[in-house]
Each structure stands twice: as structure tokens, then as C-alpha cells.
Design an enzyme around this catalytic site. Structure first.
Site, PDB file in Angstrom:
ATOM      1  N   ASP A  59       1.955  30.842  43.853  1.00 29.72           N
ATOM      2  CA  ASP A  59       2.192  31.292  42.484  1.00 29.72           C
ATOM      3  C   ASP A  59       2.629  30.072  41.689  1.00 29.72           C
ATOM      4  O   ASP A  59       3.622  29.415  42.040  1.00 29.72           O
ATOM      5  CB  ASP A  59       3.299  32.352  42.438  1.00 29.72           C
ATOM      6  CG  ASP A  59       2.866  33.663  43.061  1.00 29.72           C
ATOM      7  OD1 ASP A  59       1.654  33.888  43.195  1.00 29.72           O
ATOM      8  OD2 ASP A  59       3.753  34.459  43.415  1.00 29.72           O
ATOM      9  N   ASP A 118      -2.265  44.898  40.936  1.00 35.25           N
ATOM     10  CA  ASP A 118      -0.811  44.945  41.112  1.00 35.25           C
ATOM     11  C   ASP A 118      -0.390  46.390  40.900  1.00 35.25           C
ATOM     12  O   ASP A 118      -0.537  46.936  39.798  1.00 35.25           O
ATOM     13  CB  ASP A 118      -0.113  44.041  40.093  1.00 35.25           C
ATOM     14  CG  ASP A 118      -0.473  42.574  40.262  1.00 35.25           C
ATOM     15  OD1 ASP A 118      -0.843  42.179  41.381  1.00 35.25           O
ATOM     16  OD2 ASP A 118      -0.381  41.823  39.269  1.00 35.25           O
TER      17      ASP A 118
END
Length: 253
Positions: A11, A130
């Protein structure tokens, strides 16, 4: 038999690798290019880069990081974050990405998956989902780094984007992200059973047994982790050996 893949996830925010819990509380985990090189050398099957602020900040993905990584790494590279159009896919593929991941843009307009898959092939188009648990056996999609509820059912959406041409689903349980409490196995199994493309399980890995469960109980084709690798708790090879010992076909060389 296809081998199960282990995928470290980087990330990236402000040019650095970061890791948080439930998408917040980020801490620094190093330089993205150096991290990717280390994972390449350690035997990772793929590497995923997610520019986690790109959509939230309404800007494009980090082409320079992708280009520098692709020059130095030889494992397949998936890149996501701020990908909105076919043109974004083209630019990332030209920068050296092997696969490109849509997230918020696909939720807003699923046809962008069809457009990209038609031009570049389903094999390089990933749809990231997500999802949060909203009731037992029901999961809702959230976008913009988990900031925005959509009201969209995650399983229905997975079917939709695969029908549009997505070649892979990157499934993150937002309830489990960074918690080290294990994958959301009911969610992973529900998505894996609903689609006929590989599903990457993401969110919640804290032990090597969690990786095994993502495959044996969740039905995932690949397992993605960040914290356990970034901060040196386990190596890629330890993870592979553990999964192989559990009877999962792994690429061990």
C-alpha cells in the site's frame, strides 16, 4: 494443478509503503521499489501495488514507482489506485504493470471493466472489491479507501464485473484488514463460489495458518498479505513451506 500464489501487497501513500488497521492509522513500512525488489528476491509469486490515496485525492496512479519497479523486478506486478479509464490501463501497462486493478471506478460504472478487457484482455484486468459485513451472510461494497458506503451487495457485484470481463477479483475484508485475526472466510467462500475466475483473499492475515485457511476454507486461488511480511514476522519462503506442508500446491523454487 495450478499453483496457489502468495502476493505481498504494498500500500503506497506519498511515495512510501504504509500499513494500517481497518484502512486507518497508517505507519511507514519502507520504500516501495526497494520493498518490491526484496520480495522479488524472496520468491513472491506476484506483487501488488495499491496507491491508497489516489481515488480519495482524485489523482492518478504512481507511474514513476511502477516504472522503476518494473525495471528491477521480474515477478508479475499488479497496480491499482486511481485507475478510471482504458487510458489509465494503457499507461500503467506501458509503465511496466502486468495487471491493472479497478476499484471505485468499476463500482461507479462497471462497463469500464468491459471496455478495458475488450482492449487489453481479461487476463490483465483485476477488479478490487472492498467489502464490509452488514449482517450475517451479507457484505456491502465500500469505495474511496473505505470511506464511502455504496449499498451494493459484494457477491452480486463480483458476478457483474466477471460477466463484464474482469479476469480476477482482489477481495479485501475491511472488517479484517490489518487486524491479524484471519481472512473473512464466509465472505471469501461466497465470492469464490459465485465466480469462475481466480479470487485473491486479502485482509486479516496474522499467522501462516490464516494463509492456509484462505485457500482450504475460503476457496481462494491466491492469498495476499502485508503486515506479516513487511515487518519481518514471516518470510515468503516460510509461508510457502507452511502452505505446501498443508497440501496446497505451491511454487517452491
Amino acid at each position: 494443478m495450478l499453483k496457489t500464489r502468495i502476493i505481498p501487497c504494498l500500500d503506497v501513500a506519498d511515495g512510501r509503503v504504509v500499513k494500517g488497521v481497518n484502512f486507518i492509522g497508517l505507519r511507514d513500512a519502507g520504500d516501495p521499489v526497494e520493498s518490491a525488489k526484496a520480495y522479488d528476491a524472496a520468491g513472491a509469486d506476484e506483487i501488488t501495488f495499491l496507491d491508497i490515496h489516489a481515488t480519495h485525492e482524485n489523482r492518478g496512479t504512481m507511474f514513476d514507482v511502477v516504472r522503476r519497479t518494473a525495471e528491477q523486478c521480474f515477478v508479475p506486478l499488479t497496480v491499482g489506485g486511481g485507475v478510471r479509464t482504458r487510458e489509465d490501463v494503457r499507461a500503467l501497462l506501458l509503465a511496466g504493470a502486468d495487471k491493472v486493478s479497478f476499484n471505485s471506478a468499476a463500482v461507479a460504472r462497471p462497463d469500464v471493466i468491459a471496455e478495458a478487457a475488450e482492449q487489453f484482455g481479461s487476463q490483465c484486468i483485476v477488479c478490487a472489491i472492498d467489502a464490509k459485513t452488514v449482517s450475517p451472510g451479507k457484505w456491502e461494497i465500500f469505495t474511496h479507501g473505505g470511506r464511502r458506503a455504496t449499498g451494493i451487495d459484494a457477491v452480486d457485484f463480483a458476478r457483474t464485473v466477471v460477466a463484464k470481463g474482469a479476469g480476477e477479483i482482489l477481495l479485501t475484508s475491511m472488517d479484517r484488514d490489518g487486524t491479524k485475526s484471519g481472512f473473512n472466510l464466509p465472505l471469501t467462500r461466497a465470492i469464490s463460489d459465485a465466480v469462475n475466475v481466480p479470487v485473491i483473499a486479502s485482509g486479516g492475515v496474522g499467522t501462516l495458518d490464516h494463509l492456509v485457511e484462505g485457500v482450504t476454507k475460503g476457496g481462494a486461488s491466491a492469498v495476499l498479505a502485508a503486515s506479516i511480511f513487511h515487518f519481518g514476522e514471516f518470510s515468503i519462503q516460510q509461508a510457502k513451506q507452511h502452505m505446501a506442508a498443508a497440501g496446497i500446491p505451491m511454487r517452491l523454487t
